[in-house]
Structures are given as C-alpha cells and as structure tokens.
Design an enzyme around this catalytic site. Structure first.
Site, PDB file in Angstrom:
ATOM      1  N   LYS A 140      43.720  23.821  41.728  1.00  0.00           N
ATOM      2  CA  LYS A 140      45.248  24.239  41.893  1.00  0.00           C
ATOM      3  C   LYS A 140      45.671  25.301  42.869  1.00  0.00           C
ATOM      4  O   LYS A 140      46.464  25.412  43.295  1.00  0.00           O
ATOM      5  CB  LYS A 140      45.533  25.017  40.441  1.00  0.00           C
ATOM      6  CG  LYS A 140      45.616  23.952  39.222  1.00  0.00           C
ATOM      7  CD  LYS A 140      46.098  24.889  37.981  1.00  0.00           C
ATOM      8  CE  LYS A 140      45.864  24.070  36.742  1.00  0.00           C
ATOM      9  NZ  LYS A 140      45.331  25.160  35.417  1.00  0.00           N
ATOM     10  N   LYS A 172      35.878  21.408  45.391  1.00  0.00           N
ATOM     11  CA  LYS A 172      36.285  20.977  43.937  1.00  0.00           C
ATOM     12  C   LYS A 172      37.695  20.865  44.217  1.00  0.00           C
ATOM     13  O   LYS A 172      38.315  21.970  44.914  1.00  0.00           O
ATOM     14  CB  LYS A 172      35.936  22.032  42.955  1.00  0.00           C
ATOM     15  CG  LYS A 172      36.080  21.424  41.564  1.00  0.00           C
ATOM     16  CD  LYS A 172      35.781  22.563  40.502  1.00  0.00           C
ATOM     17  CE  LYS A 172      37.007  23.360  40.190  1.00  0.00           C
ATOM     18  NZ  LYS A 172      36.755  24.031  39.014  1.00  0.00           N
ATOM     19  N   LYS A 186      37.045  35.439  42.409  1.00  0.00           N
ATOM     20  CA  LYS A 186      38.591  35.778  42.305  1.00  0.00           C
ATOM     21  C   LYS A 186      38.844  37.195  42.978  1.00  0.00           C
ATOM     22  O   LYS A 186      39.807  37.282  43.527  1.00  0.00           O
ATOM     23  CB  LYS A 186      39.005  35.588  41.003  1.00  0.00           C
ATOM     24  CG  LYS A 186      39.490  34.287  40.572  1.00  0.00           C
ATOM     25  CD  LYS A 186      40.156  34.112  39.197  1.00  0.00           C
ATOM     26  CE  LYS A 186      40.234  32.724  38.726  1.00  0.00           C
ATOM     27  NZ  LYS A 186      40.816  32.897  37.326  1.00  0.00           N
TER      28      LYS A 186
HETATM   29  P1  AMP Z   1      41.712  25.159  35.734  1.00  0.00           P
HETATM   30  O1  AMP Z   1      42.269  24.326  36.563  1.00  0.00           O
HETATM   31  O2  AMP Z   1      40.812  25.861  36.219  1.00  0.00           O
HETATM   32  O3  AMP Z   1      42.752  25.879  34.699  1.00  0.00           O
HETATM   33  O4  AMP Z   1      40.888  24.281  34.628  1.00  0.00           O
HETATM   34  C1  AMP Z   1      41.460  23.474  33.469  1.00  0.00           C
HETATM   35  C2  AMP Z   1      40.434  22.367  32.995  1.00  0.00           C
HETATM   36  O5  AMP Z   1      40.594  21.439  34.159  1.00  0.00           O
HETATM   37  C3  AMP Z   1      39.064  23.030  32.827  1.00  0.00           C
HETATM   38  O6  AMP Z   1      38.572  22.430  31.765  1.00  0.00           O
HETATM   39  C4  AMP Z   1      38.431  22.616  34.106  1.00  0.00           C
HETATM   40  O7  AMP Z   1      36.917  22.438  33.967  1.00  0.00           O
HETATM   41  C5  AMP Z   1      39.199  21.470  34.350  1.00  0.00           C
HETATM   42  N1  AMP Z   1      39.066  20.996  36.142  1.00  0.00           N
HETATM   43  C6  AMP Z   1      39.738  21.781  36.856  1.00  0.00           C
HETATM   44  N2  AMP Z   1      39.527  21.327  38.035  1.00  0.00           N
HETATM   45  C7  AMP Z   1      38.578  20.142  38.049  1.00  0.00           C
HETATM   46  C8  AMP Z   1      38.124  19.258  38.843  1.00  0.00           C
HETATM   47  N3  AMP Z   1      38.177  19.490  40.344  1.00  0.00           N
HETATM   48  N4  AMP Z   1      37.404  18.251  38.339  1.00  0.00           N
HETATM   49  C9  AMP Z   1      37.154  18.199  37.277  1.00  0.00           C
HETATM   50  N5  AMP Z   1      37.658  19.042  36.156  1.00  0.00           N
HETATM   51  C10 AMP Z   1      38.416  20.102  36.688  1.00  0.00           C
END
Ligand code: AMP
Ligand code: TRP
Length: 336
Positions: free
Chosen positions: A201, A198, A115
């Site tokens: 967001k 992946k 990051k």
């Molecule tokens: P974040 O968007 O990084 O805040 O992630 C929130 C939750 O969603 C976490 O538990 C991540 O592991 C899960 N997550 C985020 N992106 C993915 C993805 N592309 N595939 C599966 N799980 C995800």
C-alpha cells in the site's frame, strides 16, 4: 458444538485494498468463515500510527474497508466484522499488556525497525512502538485460536503468545494461546513494476499496484505495462522471470488452475497475449467486487448500523475477557 475462534484485521490506511490483500487475506478469510467463529476487524487505531495518517479520510476509509470486506464475500450473517476503536477494551487491555512487555522485546520487532527507519525520527512515535502490543490485545480479547495473516506478521503473533503465556503464569489462566496461520504458496503478490518487491500500500508509484477499486480499464492498462523480460517463455521461474511468474501466480490464484495447467495454456503464446488473458481474469474477478463495494458505499447509514450491531457483539466478548484480566492483575473491581 461451538466453533473455534478466528481473528484477523486490516488497517484502513488507503481507500482501496490491493490484489495482494485480496488473494493473501480476503480470499483465505472467506474460505475459513464456515469452519470458524470469525472476527474480522478494521484496525483503525493501528492506522493512526502511519506517518501519513490523515484525519479527513480515516472515517471514510474505515467504512470503505467494511464495504470491501462484505463485497469480497465476508458474510455479516456468519462473521463479525467491526471497527476496532468501537470497542474500548482494545485500548484498555493494551495498557495492561504494556506493563508486562519488555522494552527490549518490543524493540526487537523487525516491522518497527523497518517503519521507524522509513518514517524518520520525527514520525516514529510511541504508538508505532506499541503497535504489536495493541495487536496482541486484539487477538487475546477474543480467546482466539487461529490468526490468519501474512508472513510479515509472524513475529507479532509470536509476541502475542509470549505475552499471553507470561500473563497467565504470573496472574493466572486468563488468555488462550493463539496460533498464526499463513496462506499457502502463491498468495504473495509482487509489485508489477518492481517484481522482486512485495506489492505494498505504501509503494511510491501507483503503476505497480492493482487496486481493487481501480476502473477496469486502469487495471488492464497496469497489467499490459507490467515489467517482464526478454526470454519469451511463460513459465514459473521466480529467479529469472519474476515479472512473468508474478502474473502467472496471480492468474492461478484467481482461476484455481494449477501451475502446470497455466504454463500449458500459454505455451507458444506471446507476452502480449498472455498479459491480455491475465488482465481479463483480474477484471472479471474485481468487477463485481468493485460494483458491490460502490453500491454498499452509497448507503453509509446502513453500513454504520451494521458496524454498530457488530461492535455490540464484539464488545460483550471483549469486555468479559478484559474483566478477567483486570481482576487477575489485581485492580479493585468497581461496584456496579
Ligand atoms: P496490510 O496491507 O499490511 O495491512 O496487510 C493486510 C493483509 O494483506 C495482511 O494479512 C497481509 O499479509 C496481506 N498482504 C499485504 N500485502 C500483500 C501482498 N503483496 N501479497 C499477499 N498478501 C499481502
Ligand atoms: N498488523 C496487522 C497487519 O498489518 C493488522 C492487525 C492488527 C491484525 N491487529 C490484528 C492482524 C490482529 C491479525 C490479528 O496486517
């Protein structure tokens, strides 16, 4: 018998979750909430560390994330869903943990390295550096036993365990050692336009991301335009057909079909036909969740009341743990 404690959270950094958050986090959480005493936090203090943080939208995104948790099946009668910043113990325990966290140790966190590189020197703050310590405080305040998270959080949960062990051995047994739990295979979703990355967001283009709150026609269009290949067969092959395999994996995750069943279903059928079936499945899954989210968001006062009541429940547990830590580390107790 009291159930073991479970803790997890998501940052309110966008107004909608995407399908990766849905299959990778919420679907697992929903399944675990009977077996565990579950706490699901909306980690707004963590969201402040994003370079793109906008104070005008954070409060609405926080409420909106609460609505999406509930709409996706987190039941307020079973699980405690609350806002991190409503419980001041999170910030207070972070400070205590900061004093036993090595600079080099924090500097080894790969997410911080990634990051800070992306954000650039000006937006790389001490808060971003401290992000994993705040996450450790979240987990430890609740005597958490399991932490269901994506693979990318593995190192942060390891750090949490290290800090808990160090604190306990220096100051006495205060914290429970938590364990991370990862979703099974297939729970990782890739970008529809760039199926080796992946789904995230923070991706530059919106075309590869399926947002939970997209209009159904937008969801369908994004799937119909997903990047595929010229091989013309629908089968699981991450190596040679990442686009097709990503769509198949979304399909199996949402329908509960096995890989074999899904491959059989599409034998001899074209990509257009396959994509249409996947789009229908995603829309069928998302539509009620989206509708329920919008319904809940239409009554923000009711959501705020629920979050206030849950913050109270969370606070009682968190404050008790914080007090144990303050006493153990030697602070003079305040007379009450
Ligand atoms: P974040 O968007 O990084 O805040 O992630 C929130 C939750 O969603 C976490 O538990 C991540 O592991 C899960 N997550 C985020 N992106 C993915 C993805 N592309 N595939 C599966 N799980 C995800
Ligand atoms: N850092 C986690 C993520 O980006 C979110 C998070 C914050 C979290 N505190 C937590 C997850 C505590 C589990 C437990 O996904």
């Amino acid at each position: 018998m009291t159930k073991p404690r479970l803790y997890s959270g998501i940052q309110p950094s966008k107004d909608s979750l995407h399908i990766g958050n849905y299959t990778g986090a919420l679907v697992q959480w929903r399944a675990l909430q009977d077996e565990y005493d579950a706490f699901f936090s909306i980690v707004d203090l963590h969201a402040l560390t994003n370079a793109a943080h906008d104070p005008k939208i954070l409060a609405d995104a926080t409420r909106g994330l609460a609505a999406q948790y509930i709409a996706a099946g987190i039941e307020p009668a079973k699980s405690c869903l609350y806002v991190q910043s409503h419980v001041s113990a999170h910030s207070e325990l972070t400070w205590l943990l900061n004093t036993i966290t090595g600079f080099g140790e924090a500097n080894r966190m790969t997410q911080f390295k990634d990051k800070s590189q992306r954000f650039g020197a000006d937006a790389t703050t001490v808060g971003l550096f401290d992000y994993p310590v705040l996450m450790a405080a979240d987990i430890l305040l609740y005597d958490t036993v399991i932490v269901p998270v994506g693979d990318d959080q593995r190192q942060h949960v390891e750090l949490t365990r290290d800090l808990a062990e160090r604190f306990n051995s220096r100051f006495g047994e205060v914290f429970v050692l938590p364990k991370a739990q990862f979703p099974e295979e297939g729970a990782r979703v890739y970008d529809l336009q760039n199926p080796t990355a992946k789904m995230s967001k923070s991706a530059e283009s919106d075309a590869g991301i399926l947002w939970l709150l997209d209009e159904p026609s937008v969801t369908a269009k994004k799937i119909m335009r997903a990047v595929t290949d010229t091989l013309g067969v629908v089968r699981f092959d991450w190596e040679n057909q990442p686009g097709i395999t990503n769509l198949l994996s979304i399909y199996t995750a949402l329908t509960g079909r096995s890989e074999q069943e899904a491959e059989d279903e599409f034998t001899g059928r074209g990509y257009g036909d396959f994509k249409k079936t996947v789009a229908d499945a995603v829309v069928a899954e998302f539509e009620p969740v989206r509708a329920r989210t919008l319904e809940l968001q239409a009554d923000p006062a009711e959501l705020d009341r629920l979050l206030a009541a849950n913050a109270e429940r969370a606070e009682a547990i968190a404050n008790a743990t914080l007090k144990r830590a303050q006493d153990a580390i030697g602070l003079l107790p305040r007379l009450r």
